[in-house]
Design an enzyme around this catalytic site. Structure first.
Site, PDB file in Angstrom:
ATOM      1  N   PRO A  92       0.906 -10.386 -36.637  1.00  0.00           N
ATOM      2  CG  PRO A  92      -0.794  -8.982 -37.450  1.00  0.00           C
ATOM      3  CD  PRO A  92       0.628  -8.979 -36.998  1.00  0.00           C
ATOM      4  CD  GLU A 119      -2.840  -1.848 -42.172  1.00  0.00           C
ATOM      5  OE1 GLU A 119      -3.689  -1.434 -41.347  1.00  0.00           O
ATOM      6  OE2 GLU A 119      -2.939  -2.965 -42.721  1.00  0.00           O
ATOM      7  NE  ARG A 157       1.421 -19.754 -15.322  1.00  0.00           N
ATOM      8  CZ  ARG A 157       1.558 -21.061 -15.472  1.00  0.00           C
ATOM      9  NH1 ARG A 157       2.252 -21.550 -16.470  1.00  0.00           N
ATOM     10  NH2 ARG A 157       1.008 -21.902 -14.609  1.00  0.00           N
ATOM     11  CG  ASP A 172       0.769 -25.510 -16.126  1.00  0.00           C
ATOM     12  OD1 ASP A 172      -0.322 -25.992 -15.775  1.00  0.00           O
ATOM     13  OD2 ASP A 172       1.115 -24.348 -15.882  1.00  0.00           O
TER      14      ASP A 172
HETATM   15  C1  9D3 Z   1      -5.163  -5.867 -43.172  1.00  0.00           C
HETATM   16  C2  9D3 Z   1      -4.448  -6.992 -42.596  1.00  0.00           C
HETATM   17  N1  9D3 Z   1      -4.240  -6.941 -41.140  1.00  0.00           N
HETATM   18  C3  9D3 Z   1      -3.451  -8.152 -40.753  1.00  0.00           C
HETATM   19  C4  9D3 Z   1      -4.328  -9.209 -40.205  1.00  0.00           C
HETATM   20  C5  9D3 Z   1      -3.524  -5.748 -40.735  1.00  0.00           C
HETATM   21  C6  9D3 Z   1      -3.136  -5.689 -39.328  1.00  0.00           C
HETATM   22  C7  9D3 Z   1      -4.038  -5.920 -38.315  1.00  0.00           C
HETATM   23  C8  9D3 Z   1      -3.683  -5.812 -36.972  1.00  0.00           C
HETATM   24  C9  9D3 Z   1      -1.844  -5.355 -39.004  1.00  0.00           C
HETATM   25  C10 9D3 Z   1      -1.475  -5.253 -37.654  1.00  0.00           C
HETATM   26  C11 9D3 Z   1      -2.395  -5.463 -36.667  1.00  0.00           C
HETATM   27  C12 9D3 Z   1      -1.992  -5.323 -35.249  1.00  0.00           C
HETATM   28  N2  9D3 Z   1      -1.817  -6.637 -34.615  1.00  0.00           N
HETATM   29  C13 9D3 Z   1      -0.649  -7.017 -34.121  1.00  0.00           C
HETATM   30  O1  9D3 Z   1       0.301  -6.260 -34.132  1.00  0.00           O
HETATM   31  C14 9D3 Z   1      -0.512  -8.348 -33.578  1.00  0.00           C
HETATM   32  C15 9D3 Z   1      -1.434  -9.441 -33.476  1.00  0.00           C
HETATM   33  C16 9D3 Z   1      -2.803  -9.590 -33.850  1.00  0.00           C
HETATM   34  O2  9D3 Z   1      -3.476  -8.676 -34.358  1.00  0.00           O
HETATM   35  N3  9D3 Z   1      -3.404 -10.796 -33.625  1.00  0.00           N
HETATM   36  C17 9D3 Z   1      -2.758 -11.845 -33.049  1.00  0.00           C
HETATM   37  N4  9D3 Z   1      -1.480 -11.755 -32.708  1.00  0.00           N
HETATM   38  C18 9D3 Z   1      -0.841 -10.567 -32.911  1.00  0.00           C
HETATM   39  S1  9D3 Z   1       0.755 -10.284 -32.540  1.00  0.00           S
HETATM   40  C19 9D3 Z   1       0.721  -8.730 -33.079  1.00  0.00           C
END
Ligand code: 9D3
Length: 230
Positions: A92, A119, A157, A172
């Site tokens: 994230p 996390e 793709r 595309d």
């Molecule tokens: C408390 C803060 N959170 C971060 C926004 C903690 C958290 C949430 C979700 C930590 C890891 C996750 C799991 N998500 C992913 O591994 C992830 C992800 C996503 O949640 N949204 C968009 N892209 C991605 S890429 C990996």
């Protein structure tokens, strides 16, 4: 291209690989796609992949040793030179995914996708492996597995021979900065809803003009920020 995915849930990927473009590309030998269980690279009795965070706080952090061991073994086994490899941590905190980014990645010969859970991943993993961090958007998922599927699908793709109709990939590349026009097929009339007359006219030049206008009009209404950057 070889794509290796490292995850504690490899079973999530099996069905996704077996349909549509991904499946055809594998059958044609365009991509070698595999999901690997991170626990294979643990060395303790409980096959531990996570631990509590230094500094305290909620949740767990993915341990660095199995992750680095996985990436290093997959790199060595690929036989592909490191200059042709990209290591991607789905996170994230990463760079938002885009079609230009996918196009850059499609030039690699080996892509290693690392899906996190909990996390997050020990930050030193990124430093130790030179991984690039990618996010698929600003919403909270429960892990990096679905994001890894998204990257793999978008990547495969683009590989030569993966698409039944290569014109789609060509098309595309021109359309990153404008939405597609709307589409219609038979019947011409459904519950009082008509297909735009111009599409039935057989006048290809008029069809092109209509599609271009609708694409621009809809982009202005729905995604005006796409027009700013072009
Ligand atoms: C408390 C803060 N959170 C971060 C926004 C903690 C958290 C949430 C979700 C930590 C890891 C996750 C799991 N998500 C992913 O591994 C992830 C992800 C996503 O949640 N949204 C968009 N892209 C991605 S890429 C990996």
């Amino acid at each position: 291209m070889r794509i290796d995915i490292v995850t504690i849930f490899p079973e999530m990927f099996r069905d996704v690989f077996e349909f549509g473009i991904l499946s055809r590309a594998r059958d044609r030998g365009i991509v070698d796609l595999s999901a690997h269980d991170l626990r294979k690279w643990t060395t303790d009795r409980h096959r531990t992949t996570d631990d509590s965070p230094y500094g305290g706080g909620p949740g767990m952090v993915m341990k660095i040793e199995p992750l680095v061991a996985a990436v290093e073994e997959l790199a060595a086994k690929s036989g592909i030179d490191s200059s042709k490899r990209r290591i991607i941590l789905l996170s994230p905190r990463g760079e938002p995914l885009s079609q230009p980014k996918i196009r850059l990645l499609s030039a690699a010969e080996h892509v290693v996708l690392v899906s996190g859970r909990y996390e997050g991943v020990d930050e030193r993993f990124v430093v130790a492996t030179g991984a690039e961090e990618i996010s698929i958007g600003d919403y909270v998922l429960s892990g990096g597995e679905i994001p890894a599927m998204v990257v793999a699908d978008a990547l495969v793709r683009l590989l030569p021979g993966a698409l039944a109709d290569p014109a789609s990939a060509q098309h595309d590349s021109f359309s990153d900065s404008v939405l597609d026009h709307p589409h219609y097929t038979r019947p011409a009339l459904f519950r009082g809803l008509r297909v735009p007359e111009v599409l039935l006219s057989g006048d290809h030049a008029a069809v092109d003009v209509w599609r271009e206008q609708r694409a621009l009009e809809d982009t202005r209404a729905r995604r005006p920020e796409l027009l700013q950057s072009s």
